[in-house]
Design an enzyme around this catalytic site. Structure first.
Site, PDB file in Angstrom:
ATOM      1  N   SER A 262       7.784  -4.518  -4.547  1.00  0.00           N
ATOM      2  CA  SER A 262       8.155  -2.888  -4.612  1.00  0.00           C
ATOM      3  C   SER A 262       7.145  -2.085  -3.624  1.00  0.00           C
ATOM      4  CB  SER A 262       8.282  -2.469  -6.085  1.00  0.00           C
ATOM      5  OG  SER A 262       6.876  -2.331  -6.560  1.00  0.00           O
ATOM      6  N   LYS A 263       7.546  -0.839  -3.649  1.00  0.00           N
ATOM      7  CA  LYS A 263       6.634   0.016  -3.086  1.00  0.00           C
ATOM      8  C   LYS A 263       5.284   0.009  -3.353  1.00  0.00           C
ATOM      9  CE  LYS A 263       8.966   3.728  -1.070  1.00  0.00           C
ATOM     10  NZ  LYS A 263      10.209   4.522  -1.685  1.00  0.00           N
ATOM     11  N   ARG A 264       4.990  -0.124  -4.740  1.00  0.00           N
ATOM     12  CA  ARG A 264       3.442  -0.381  -5.343  1.00  0.00           C
ATOM     13  C   ARG A 264       2.923  -1.481  -4.627  1.00  0.00           C
ATOM     14  NH1 ARG A 264       3.104  -3.461 -10.004  1.00  0.00           N
ATOM     15  NH2 ARG A 264       5.102  -3.705  -9.983  1.00  0.00           N
TER      16      ARG A 264
END
Ligand code: GLU
Length: 494
Positions: A262-264
């Site tokens: 994910s973006k994280r």
């Protein structure tokens, strides 16, 4: 118009498609899908088609489409058919293919393989809740599946809200996935699936089936998240009398903690990697290893060498872990392969954007020598700003304390700076080279007992930084006048 019997595709010809939905930026996972399709097509002298799947009008946007196209071009994944270049099976943007979809929807409706469903959202939700409460898989009850024709006609005339469902008969669906082997699904668990909101608004599973057929796609290579769609798509192909393409589902991409990327974890747009100063070669090399490997120790692969080595048999089933350190390593490698001239050109936009230089009056040779001393250590082009800003600033801003080596007093510091100025003044501008500077200073540093007494204040005076390239390299580039000026400015701080 292409005549009905026109056969562009030769039997056995490989045709693959990359079919992104422009509902988000072109990120690493999407790029991996594009790359694998591209490689498969190239390897087999096939065609690589770009299809924009924008049937979801609310979530699709031209901005995302632009981002996807820009990202693909930057990576060098060229397509031979697509919305911009056209081709024999266009249009290649789903929003422009509505007529084709409604023809096939009508066909299914006429043959009673699909039907209008008038159940309300509330009704369907209540049904879902109930089924779950008794431990059943939620699926459509079939309430509208046998409405009399007149009732349907009447409801449609009354404009009663409706959707179109595809009739799913209970059967086993078996297909051979080129990566995962034979897979089996029971359609009985699906219930009748929604394939369109109305004749002009088809949904994903339906439009994909129509397009893969119409565009003569031979192999569907896509992410594992689509695996549950495949049996649905197969049922529709069968109902429409279409042949079945081969399927290959690519493993999920996981973050270093093995949860879905994910973006994280850094799963941002490919274009933003470009902005940060990653090279296209590094990104391609990096994403090729997200689920594939050549089976030996080699790590460096250019696009042409990937084309040679790539095969679906070498794609793994298990999740592929995304490791940004590997990307940095590869990026550093490709940066080192650039000539100093090229690297200077590539760094220029970053320096311009930071306001340190202006393109009109930049001295490319000066820039080249600056960039050269960081060539070995640069991991991303954007780092150039932070590393070299002091070459471009008129005046440096730093704390006096930074000049101090160990326990030196102000007096000792002043002595060091004066000594440096004296030694360097004696060197002619014509002989102002790193080696000459070093030869002149090093014996003096040995005499001082601790090299840092002269070298540390010199480096800080020239760069204003705690860490930088070596002082002689910097001094050579700055030139005699500027070097002496910075030494004097340092002294003034005391
Ligand atoms: N448009 C789909 C997506 O972006 C991909 C469809 C497919 O490859 O079948 O997830």
């Amino acid at each position: 118009m292409i005549p009905e019997d026109f056969q562009l595709v030769k039997p056995g010809e490989i045709r693959v498609r990359f079919a992104p939905s422009p509902t988000g930026y072109f990120h690493i996972g999407t790029a991996r899908g594009a790359l694998f399709n591209y490689l498969f097509a190239q390897k087999n002298q096939g065609s690589f088609v770009l299809r924009i799947e924008d049937t979801d009008k609310e979530r699709s946007s031209p901005e995302f489409e632009k981002d996807i196209i820009e990202g693909l071009k930057w990576l060098g994944l060229d397509w031979s058919e697509g919305p911009d270049v056209g081709g024999a099976y266009g249009p290649y943007r789903q929003s422009e293919r509505t007529d084709t979809y409604s023809d096939y929807l009508e066909k299914l409706l006429v043959q009673d393989k699909a039907y209008y469903c008038f159940c309300s959202e509330d009704e369907l939700e209540a049904q879902r809740q109930y089924q779950m409460s008794i431990g059943e898989t939620p699926r459509y009850s079939g309430k509208c599946s046998d409405l009399p024709k007149e009732t349907v006609k009447k409801y449609l005339e009354e404009k009663k809200p409706s959707i179109i469902r595809f009739r799913v008969h209970q059967k086993k669906i078996v297909f051979k996935d080129l990566i995962r082997g034979e897979l089996e699904f029971d359609s009985g668990l699906m219930g009748d699936i929604v394939i369109a909101k109305d004749l002009l608004t088809p949904l994903y599973n339906f439009s994909v089936v129509v397009d893969d057929f119409e565009m003569k796609i031979s192999h569907v290579i896509r992410g594992e998240d689509h695996i549950s769609n495949t049996p649905k798509q197969i049922l529709m192909q069968e109902a429409l009398g279409f042949n079945r393409p081969e399927y290959a589902h690519l493993p999920l991409i996981l973050g270093p903690d093995r949860s879905k990327l994910s973006k994280r974890h850094g799963a941002v747009s490919v274009v933003s990697y470009k902005k940060e100063g990653y090279l296209a070669e590094a990104i391609v090399n990096f994403i090729s290893f997200l689920g594939w490997n050549p089976g030996d120790e080699r790590e460096i692969y250019s696009l042409p060498s990937l084309v040679k080595e790539f095969s679906l048999e070498k794609v793994q089933k298990g999740g592929a872990v995304f490791n940004i350190k590997k990307l940095d390593y590869l990026n550093g490698f490709y940066i080192r392969k650039k000539s100093p001239e090229r690297l200077a050109e590539m760094c220029l936009p970053y320096l311009e954007e930071s306001g340190l230089v202006k393109k009109e009056n930049v001295d490319l040779n000066y820039l080249k020598s600056i960039v050269s001393i960081y060539h070995e250590r640069l991991k991303k082009l954007s780092e150039i700003v932070e590393l070299t800003d002091f070459f471009f600033r008129e005046k440096l801003e730093y704390e006096k304390e930074l000049l101090r080596w160990k326990e030196m007093t102000d007096e000792e510091l002043k002595n060091s700076l004066e000594k440096l100025e004296k030694i360097f003044s004696k060197i002619n501008s014509g002989a102002w080279t790193k080696v000459n500077l070093e030869n002149a200073l090093m014996p003096k540093t040995e005499k001082a007992g601790d090299r840092g007494i002269l070298l540390w204040p010199l480096r800080v005076a020239l760069s204003g930084k705690k860490s930088s390239a070596g002082p002689f390299e910097i001094a050579e580039i700055l030139g005699k006048e500027k070097t002496l000026e910075r030494l004097r400015e340092a002294k003034n701080l005391l």
